[in-house]
Design a protein around this motif. Sequence first.
Motif, mmCIF file in Angstrom:
data_model
loop_
_atom_site.group_PDB
_atom_site.id
_atom_site.type_symbol
_atom_site.label_atom_id
_atom_site.label_comp_id
_atom_site.label_asym_id
_atom_site.label_seq_id
_atom_site.Cartn_x
_atom_site.Cartn_y
_atom_site.Cartn_z
ATOM 1 N N LYS A 195 6.373 52.081 -37.434
ATOM 2 C CA LYS A 195 5.449 53.059 -38.007
ATOM 3 C C LYS A 195 5.715 54.463 -37.481
ATOM 4 N N LEU A 196 6.259 54.570 -36.279
ATOM 5 C CA LEU A 196 6.549 55.878 -35.684
ATOM 6 C C LEU A 196 7.907 56.427 -36.109
ATOM 7 N N ALA A 197 8.776 55.561 -36.602
ATOM 8 C CA ALA A 197 10.158 55.951 -36.909
ATOM 9 C C ALA A 197 10.253 56.697 -38.231
ATOM 10 N N ASP A 198 11.241 57.586 -38.314
ATOM 11 C CA ASP A 198 11.549 58.267 -39.572
ATOM 12 C C ASP A 198 12.310 57.349 -40.521
ATOM 13 N N CYS A 199 13.068 56.435 -39.951
ATOM 14 C CA CYS A 199 13.899 55.534 -40.742
ATOM 15 C C CYS A 199 13.938 54.167 -40.050
ATOM 16 N N VAL A 200 13.830 53.121 -40.831
ATOM 17 C CA VAL A 200 13.891 51.763 -40.294
ATOM 18 C C VAL A 200 15.055 51.041 -40.964
ATOM 19 N N ILE A 201 15.914 50.453 -40.155
ATOM 20 C CA ILE A 201 17.047 49.695 -40.678
ATOM 21 C C ILE A 201 16.827 48.225 -40.329
ATOM 22 N N THR A 202 16.833 47.392 -41.339
ATOM 23 C CA THR A 202 16.689 45.958 -41.131
ATOM 24 C C THR A 202 18.075 45.332 -41.121
ATOM 25 N N ILE A 203 18.355 44.547 -40.096
ATOM 26 C CA ILE A 203 19.652 43.868 -39.989
ATOM 27 C C ILE A 203 19.431 42.408 -40.381
ATOM 28 N N PRO A 204 19.823 42.068 -41.610
ATOM 29 C CA PRO A 204 19.609 40.693 -42.043
ATOM 30 C C PRO A 204 20.681 39.764 -41.472
ATOM 31 N N CYS A 205 20.291 38.829 -40.675
ATOM 32 C CA CYS A 205 21.222 37.816 -40.181
ATOM 33 C C CYS A 205 20.447 36.535 -39.947
ATOM 34 N N GLU A 206 20.929 35.480 -40.512
ATOM 35 C CA GLU A 206 20.254 34.186 -40.442
ATOM 36 C C GLU A 206 20.748 33.447 -39.213
ATOM 37 N N MET A 207 20.042 33.605 -38.098
ATOM 38 C CA MET A 207 20.476 33.019 -36.833
ATOM 39 C C MET A 207 20.282 31.504 -36.801
ATOM 40 N N ARG A 208 19.366 30.986 -37.588
ATOM 41 C CA ARG A 208 19.124 29.533 -37.564
ATOM 42 C C ARG A 208 20.309 28.746 -38.109
ATOM 43 N N THR A 209 21.066 29.347 -39.032
ATOM 44 C CA THR A 209 22.199 28.632 -39.622
ATOM 45 C C THR A 209 23.528 29.018 -38.978
ATOM 46 N N SER A 210 23.506 29.950 -38.043
ATOM 47 C CA SER A 210 24.727 30.384 -37.365
ATOM 48 C C SER A 210 25.153 29.363 -36.313
ATOM 49 N N LYS A 211 26.440 29.211 -36.144
ATOM 50 C CA LYS A 211 26.964 28.341 -35.097
ATOM 51 C C LYS A 211 27.059 29.075 -33.757
ATOM 52 N N GLN A 212 26.796 30.390 -33.778
ATOM 53 C CA GLN A 212 26.850 31.175 -32.553
ATOM 54 C C GLN A 212 25.588 30.932 -31.724
ATOM 55 N N PRO A 213 25.727 30.973 -30.397
ATOM 56 C CA PRO A 213 24.571 30.713 -29.543
ATOM 57 C C PRO A 213 23.558 31.855 -29.565
ATOM 58 N N MET A 214 22.313 31.481 -29.467
ATOM 59 C CA MET A 214 21.157 32.377 -29.330
ATOM 60 C C MET A 214 21.255 33.611 -30.213
ATOM 61 N N GLY A 215 21.214 34.815 -29.642
ATOM 62 C CA GLY A 215 21.169 36.035 -30.434
ATOM 63 C C GLY A 215 22.511 36.699 -30.662
ATOM 64 N N SER A 216 23.597 35.985 -30.474
ATOM 65 C CA SER A 216 24.930 36.598 -30.586
ATOM 66 C C SER A 216 25.181 37.228 -31.952
ATOM 67 N N LEU A 217 24.781 36.554 -33.022
ATOM 68 C CA LEU A 217 25.007 37.073 -34.370
ATOM 69 C C LEU A 217 24.281 38.400 -34.558
ATOM 70 N N PHE A 218 23.026 38.480 -34.096
ATOM 71 C CA PHE A 218 22.270 39.731 -34.210
ATOM 72 C C PHE A 218 22.924 40.833 -33.383
ATOM 73 N N GLU A 219 23.349 40.519 -32.163
ATOM 74 C CA GLU A 219 23.985 41.513 -31.295
ATOM 75 C C GLU A 219 25.261 42.047 -31.932
#
Length: 64
Positions: A7-31
Motif C-alpha cells: 500500500k505504501l509502494a509506488d509500484c508492486v511487482i508480483t513474481i509468479p512462481c509455483e514453489m509447490r510443484t518445483s523440484k528445487q528446495p524451499m524458496g530457491s525458485l523464488f530467490e
Amino acid sequence: MALSLAKLADCVITIPCEMRTSKQPMGSLFEQSSLLLTDCLVLCLMAQQAETSQSMTVRHADLE
C-alpha cells in the motif's frame, strides 16, 4: 490500521512462481526469480542512464 508495504509502494511487482510443484528446495525458485528480475531492472536502468559496467565500478563499494 496497519499499512502493508504494497500500500505504501509506488509500484508492486508480483513474481509468479509455483514453489509447490518445483523440484528445487524451499524458496530457491523464488530467490532465483527475484535475482533475475533485479538483474533485468538494473540493465534497464543502465540503458536509461547511459551507464556501463565500467562506469558503475568506480562507485561500487567492495566490502570483502
